[in-house]
Motif scaffolding. Structure first.
Motif, short mmCIF file in Angstrom:
data_model
loop_
_atom_site.label_atom_id
_atom_site.label_comp_id
_atom_site.label_asym_id
_atom_site.label_seq_id
_atom_site.Cartn_x
_atom_site.Cartn_y
_atom_site.Cartn_z
N THR A 68 72.23 119.46 -19.00
CA THR A 68 72.56 120.19 -20.23
C THR A 68 73.08 119.25 -21.31
O THR A 68 72.71 119.37 -22.48
CB THR A 68 73.60 121.29 -19.96
OG1 THR A 68 74.78 120.71 -19.40
CG2 THR A 68 73.05 122.34 -19.02
N VAL A 69 73.92 118.30 -20.92
CA VAL A 69 74.48 117.38 -21.91
C VAL A 69 73.40 116.46 -22.47
O VAL A 69 73.30 116.28 -23.69
CB VAL A 69 75.62 116.55 -21.30
CG1 VAL A 69 75.98 115.36 -22.18
CG2 VAL A 69 76.86 117.43 -21.09
N VAL A 70 72.61 115.87 -21.60
CA VAL A 70 71.58 114.93 -22.07
C VAL A 70 70.57 115.62 -22.97
O VAL A 70 70.25 115.13 -24.07
CB VAL A 70 70.88 114.27 -20.86
CG1 VAL A 70 69.66 113.47 -21.32
CG2 VAL A 70 71.84 113.36 -20.10
N VAL A 71 70.06 116.77 -22.54
CA VAL A 71 69.07 117.48 -23.34
C VAL A 71 69.68 117.96 -24.65
O VAL A 71 69.11 117.76 -25.74
CB VAL A 71 68.50 118.68 -22.54
CG1 VAL A 71 67.64 119.57 -23.45
CG2 VAL A 71 67.67 118.17 -21.37
N ALA A 72 70.85 118.59 -24.57
CA ALA A 72 71.47 119.15 -25.77
C ALA A 72 71.83 118.06 -26.78
O ALA A 72 71.56 118.21 -27.98
CB ALA A 72 72.71 119.96 -25.40
N TYR A 73 72.44 116.99 -26.31
CA TYR A 73 72.90 115.98 -27.27
C TYR A 73 71.73 115.22 -27.88
O TYR A 73 71.77 114.87 -29.07
CB TYR A 73 73.88 115.01 -26.61
CG TYR A 73 74.74 114.29 -27.63
CD1 TYR A 73 75.72 114.97 -28.34
CD2 TYR A 73 74.55 112.94 -27.90
CE1 TYR A 73 76.50 114.33 -29.28
CE2 TYR A 73 75.33 112.29 -28.85
CZ TYR A 73 76.31 112.99 -29.53
OH TYR A 73 77.07 112.35 -30.48
N ALA A 74 70.68 114.98 -27.10
CA ALA A 74 69.49 114.32 -27.66
C ALA A 74 68.86 115.20 -28.74
O ALA A 74 68.49 114.71 -29.82
CB ALA A 74 68.49 114.03 -26.55
#
Length: 356
Positions: free
Chosen positions: A117-123
């Motif tokens: 969730t963090v990687v996808v959302a922040y990218a």
């Protein structure tokens, strides 16, 4: 989307645990650059707020509910590395104290709900900000889209784990179709909560939103019928900027988290969440095993031997918020002190952090 014990076999769960440990280790190192004077006091609060809001299941379809995952919210507020740590702390508290999410599946849950969730959302968030005007409204809009898409991404991650190590024989197309469909709906709720929270913080303390730093629009005055930029103020040293009190924000955030977990959680939807519903409908839960902490005095978000359901759930929520904020704050202040020690010794990491 807390995966219980028994959904994924032991070898894949162990491999996920290794990946989760590696991700947390990388995040601990990366968080040194993010946990400055502004972020460090609030990171533990962000974890506690996510814990509280995760207790508020909202209906998304007939007989199905959803809840915040929190990866997008944490990454945008305090940074992606710290965001992974925030959600991981929440998952640890939930698994150990409340028997929510299997202990053998903790690695799977950290990868799905914290890392993916963090990687996808922040990218997505950073990519959208490059395309949108540099304004607070753009930050909120980018947060909405990033949070929305992070939830089906986590659902796809679970499907991948199931494809490799699922303990039941259910066609993968059925699992993916059911997971994707319901979690797109849950993503809308995630997006609304994330955008509302980010927007609220932007309105009162935009300097505390990691994802909004450097995007403040210049003030304008109307002179002779035309708008002109107000001359920029002299730059404020980082140390002085960090010294701005966060006590008011911290107290307000903690009070809000306690109110949500201790009072509002009683009115949350009692329907199974997206994963539970899909598992029951598709037969994924045939081999589920009892949680190792099933006899915990706080199991299932209630206090043992307290018969009043409202009081039991409220006390459990308050205890959970307290435990999460203490554990999170302790971890983040330890990382912050390590950054200060690196700076005092002139280590390469500290030099790179200062340059950034």
């Amino acid at each position: 989307m807390h995966v219980p014990d028994g959904f994924i076999d032991a070898p894949v769960s162990a491999a996920a645990g290794v990946v989760a440990v590696a991700a947390v280790a990388v995040s601990l190192r990366g968080a040194r650059r993010e946990l400055d004077e502004r972020a460090a006091p609030l990171a533990g609060l962000v974890a506690a707020f996510i814990f509280a809001v995760q207790m508020l299941n909202f209906p998304v379809a007939a007989g199905t509910s959803g809840h915040l995952l929190g990866g997008a919210l944490a990454a945008i507020l305090v940074g992606p590395y710290t965001g992974v740590l925030c959600v991981s702390v929440v998952l640890l508290m939930q698994g150990v104290l409340f028997a929510d999410g299997g202990l053998t599946a903790l690695g799977v849950n950290v990868v799905n709900m914290a890392v993916v969730t963090v990687v996808v959302a922040y990218a997505l968030f950073r990519g959208l900000l490059k395309l949108l005007p540099g304004s607070r409204r753009s930050v909120t809009a980018a947060a909405f889209v990033a949070a929305l898409l992070s939830v089906p991404a986590a659902a796809a991650s679970f499907t991948l784990f199931y494809a490799v190590g699922g303990t039941t024989d259910v066609p993968l197309t059925k699992v993916f179709g059911a997971m994707a469909g319901v979690h797109v709906l849950i993503g809308i709720g995630e997006a609304a909560i994330t955008a509302a929270t980010v927007g609220a913080v932007l309105a009162v303390r935009p300097d505390l939103v990691h994802g909004a730093r450097g995007l403040a629009a210049p003030l304008k005055l109307r002179v002779g019928g035309a708008l002109v930029d107000v001359p920029a103020a002299a730059p404020v040293p980082a140390a002085a900027a960090g010294a701005r009190s966060t006590r008011g924000m911290w107290a307000t955030g903690l009070a809000t988290a306690l109110l949500l977990a201790g009072v509002a959680s009683f009115y949350a939807s009692s329907s199974p969440d997206g994963l539970e519903k899909v598992a029951a409908d598709q037969g994924i839960d045939r081999n589920v095993s009892e949680h190792a902490a099933a006899d915990s005095p706080l199991a299932d978000y209630g206090v043992k031997d307290v018969d009043d359901a409202r009081l039991s759930g409220g006390l459990a929520g308050v205890i959970g918020v307290g435990a999460t904020v203490v554990a999170g704050t302790g971890i983040f202040w330890t990382v912050r002190r390590r950054r200060a020690q690196d700076a005092s010794t002139g280590s390469p990491a500290a030099t790179a952090s200062s340059a950034a």
